[in-house]
Design a protein around this motif. Structure first.
Motif, short mmCIF file in Angstrom:
data_model
loop_
_atom_site.label_atom_id
_atom_site.label_comp_id
_atom_site.label_asym_id
_atom_site.label_seq_id
_atom_site.Cartn_x
_atom_site.Cartn_y
_atom_site.Cartn_z
N VAL A 1 39.77 -23.36 -13.22
CA VAL A 1 39.82 -22.30 -13.93
C VAL A 1 39.45 -21.18 -13.32
O VAL A 1 38.01 -21.30 -12.98
N VAL B 1 44.19 -33.17 -5.28
CA VAL B 1 44.60 -32.25 -6.24
C VAL B 1 43.22 -31.71 -6.62
O VAL B 1 42.46 -32.56 -7.25
N ASP B 2 42.97 -30.40 -6.57
CA ASP B 2 41.50 -29.85 -6.82
C ASP B 2 41.88 -28.83 -8.08
O ASP B 2 42.54 -27.86 -7.82
N GLU B 3 41.67 -29.22 -9.18
CA GLU B 3 41.94 -28.24 -10.54
C GLU B 3 40.65 -27.51 -10.73
O GLU B 3 39.61 -27.75 -10.49
N PRO C 1 44.08 -21.69 -15.84
CA PRO C 1 43.96 -23.00 -14.95
C PRO C 1 44.91 -22.76 -13.60
O PRO C 1 45.94 -22.11 -13.67
N GLY C 2 44.57 -23.54 -12.55
CA GLY C 2 45.27 -23.59 -11.47
C GLY C 2 44.69 -24.80 -10.64
O GLY C 2 44.18 -25.67 -11.46
N SER C 3 45.42 -24.97 -9.59
CA SER C 3 45.06 -26.26 -8.67
C SER C 3 45.45 -25.93 -7.21
O SER C 3 46.40 -25.01 -6.74
N ASN C 4 44.49 -26.64 -6.56
CA ASN C 4 44.77 -26.53 -4.95
C ASN C 4 45.07 -27.98 -4.62
O ASN C 4 44.52 -28.72 -5.35
N ASP D 1 51.96 -20.75 -6.06
CA ASP D 1 52.32 -19.83 -7.55
C ASP D 1 52.94 -18.75 -7.17
O ASP D 1 53.03 -18.43 -6.10
#
Length: 92
Positions: free
Chosen positions: A19, A15-17, A24-27, A47
């Protein structure tokens, strides 16, 4: 999403968090080793807009991504598979 991919047999999941523009987001990226160094990338997004009532678009694509990953993990693919789900696409 990462837990579902790991549950499907994709142990090399990260998981790559991030901003972006204050949000905020994540891949989530999983790797299935291949017999060559060539790549096959299968991806979707996880999302959706908050004002969107129908989230079936998101859930269908994630279900398909997990199943593709599950099937690929059960084989010894020729190419390296990257199975990914990206966040932030609907952040505006």
């Amino acid at each position: 999403m990462a837990a579902k991919l790991k549950e499907a047999g994709l142990g090399q999941t990260v998981v790559d968090e991030f901003v972006s523009e204050g949000s905020p987001g994540s891949n989530v990226v999983a790797r299935i080793p291949g017999r060559t160094d060539r790549l096959l990338i299968v991806a979707t997004h996880h999302d959706s807009r908050k004002d969107l009532e129908d989230v079936s678009d998101r859930s269908r694509s994630l279900a398909v991504l997990i199943e593709i990953g599950r099937r690929a993990a059960q084989t010894q693919p020729k190419r390296i598979w990257i199975v990914a789900s990206f966040g932030g696409g609907e952040a505006g």
